[in-house]
Design a protein around this motif. Structure first.
Motif, PDB file in Angstrom:
ATOM      1  N   ARG A  18       0.854  -1.209   0.000  1.00  0.00           N
ATOM      2  CA  ARG A  18       0.000   0.000   0.000  1.00  0.00           C
ATOM      3  C   ARG A  18       0.871   1.233   0.000  1.00  0.00           C
ATOM      4  N   HIS A 138     -12.668   2.272   8.045  1.00  0.00           N
ATOM      5  CA  HIS A 138     -12.480   1.296   6.944  1.00  0.00           C
ATOM      6  C   HIS A 138     -12.701  -0.127   7.469  1.00  0.00           C
ATOM      7  N   ASP A 139     -12.101  -0.434   8.608  1.00  0.00           N
ATOM      8  CA  ASP A 139     -12.179  -1.802   9.129  1.00  0.00           C
ATOM      9  C   ASP A 139     -13.558  -2.135   9.712  1.00  0.00           C
ATOM     10  N   HIS A 143     -15.146  -3.830   6.661  1.00  0.00           N
ATOM     11  CA  HIS A 143     -14.860  -5.281   6.724  1.00  0.00           C
ATOM     12  C   HIS A 143     -15.795  -6.052   7.649  1.00  0.00           C
ATOM     13  N   TYR A 181      -6.768 -11.130  -2.094  1.00  0.00           N
ATOM     14  CA  TYR A 181      -7.415 -10.339  -1.028  1.00  0.00           C
ATOM     15  C   TYR A 181      -7.875  -8.998  -1.601  1.00  0.00           C
ATOM     16  N   GLU A 186     -11.159  -6.605  -0.485  1.00  0.00           N
ATOM     17  CA  GLU A 186     -11.034  -5.141  -0.507  1.00  0.00           C
ATOM     18  C   GLU A 186     -11.850  -4.492  -1.621  1.00  0.00           C
TER      19      GLU A 186
HETATM   20 FE    FE Z   1      -9.022  -3.485   4.447  1.00  0.00          FE
END
Ligand code: FE
Ligand code: HBI
Length: 299
Positions: A18, A138-139, A143, A181, A186
């Motif tokens: 990233r 974000h998490d 997710h 992933y 993502e």
């Molecule tokens: Fe993530």
């Protein structure tokens, strides 16, 4: 003196997939829930309300339903322990607080034990539209809600177990898995009866990409194929050039159920594909115009 809000401990900077971001070798940290400032909770509220505006009709049904099942609300940052009560009962997963991006081996280890690492801090108001590291929003919003879906929860668990094994096989296997992933967990799209829907956390947690990924003529939209995805480079700093579409979480789980060791061996001598490539063998939903695509190296 007023409570000095905690700052994340930046352990070291590493060149990761990233970009050059801080990577923390520290492990689990308690969520300092009582230290979140008013600003932190306002950032959560702003992002939550924006996504609740833009996602109906764009995100897959389960995602929005599950946010409700967790009782997530805009007015306060959720407590991890409250979410864990629901999560453990539903799929045996739990959320653990971390400082931020973890080394891959540490990350895989957590997933293999059904622990999802969630960054304890939330972005600053000036970072509302883009942040390079995974933050709490974000998490938690991106997710965690899908981990209530049993098949997807099993997929992420199997992914973690595969990652632990791949860490022992070598860097190419890790690269293949990181791409998998990236293009599923993502930035994945799913085919629903009503049309394409979003399930990837990187899209779900971004207002602009929630719209772009489904409606822009620029990106490719291609049917998911395991080996194709594992060979395809990606972008970390712009919208994706290609989005891959799964037919169902069951089909994604089935595709990755077998031992992937022979797949890594088969792919190892083969060159990767560029992020924007379209292949003759691809099931193409949309061949993108490529408008606005960043030049330069893909990962
Ligand atoms: Fe993530
Ligand atoms: N660490 N905390 C955290 N969250 C992630 O999503 C994450 C990570 N480390 C590595 C990583 N993701 C990706 O490189 C995975 O493909 C392994």
């Amino acid at each position: 003196t007023p409570f000095e809000p905690l700052q994340p401990r930046r352990i070291e900077h590493q060149q990761t997939d990233r970009g050059y971001v801080p990577v923390y070798t520290t492990d689990v940290v308690e969520q300092p829930w009582s230290t979140y400032s008013r600003t932190d909770n306002e950032v959560w509220a702003t992002l939550f309300r924006r996504q609740r505006e833009v996602l109906p009709g764009r995100a897959c049904r389960e995602l929005l339903e599950n946010t409700e099942r967790f009782g997530m609300r805009p007015d306060r940052i959720p407590r991890f322990e409250d979410l864990n009560k629901v999560l453990r009962a539903a799929t045996g997963w739990e959320v653990v607080g971390v400082e931020g991006l973890l080394p891959e081996a540490v990350f895989f280890e957590h997933l293999s034990k059904r622990r999802f690492p969630v960054t304890w801090w939330i972005r600053k108001p000036e970072q509302l539209d883009y942040i390079s590291e995974p933050d709490l929003f974000h998490d938690l919003f991106g997710h965690v809600p899908l981990l209530l879906n049993p098949v997807f929860a099993d997929y992420v668990h199997a992914y973690g177990c595969g990652g632990v094994k791949a860490s022992r096989i070598g860097p190419e296997a890790l690269t293949n898995l990181t791409r998998l992933y990236w293009y599923t967990v993502e930035f994945g799209l799913i085919r629903a009866n009503e049309g394409l829907r979003i399930y990837g956390a990187g899209i779900v947690s971004s207002k602009s990409e929630s719209i772009y990924s489904l409606e822009s003529p620029a990106p490719n939209r291609i049917g998911f194929d395991l080996e194709r995805v594992m060979r395809t480079r990606y972008r970390i700093d712009t919208y994706q050039k290609t989005y891959f579409i799964i037919d169902s979480f069951e089909s994604l789980f089935e595709a990755t159920r077998p031992d992937l060791t022979p797949v890594y061996a088969k792919l190892r001598p083969l060159p990767p594909f560029a992020a924007g490539d379209v292949l003759p063998s691809d099931r193409v939903d949309q061949r993108g115009t490529g408008e606005g695509w960043a030049t330069g190296a893909d990962f």
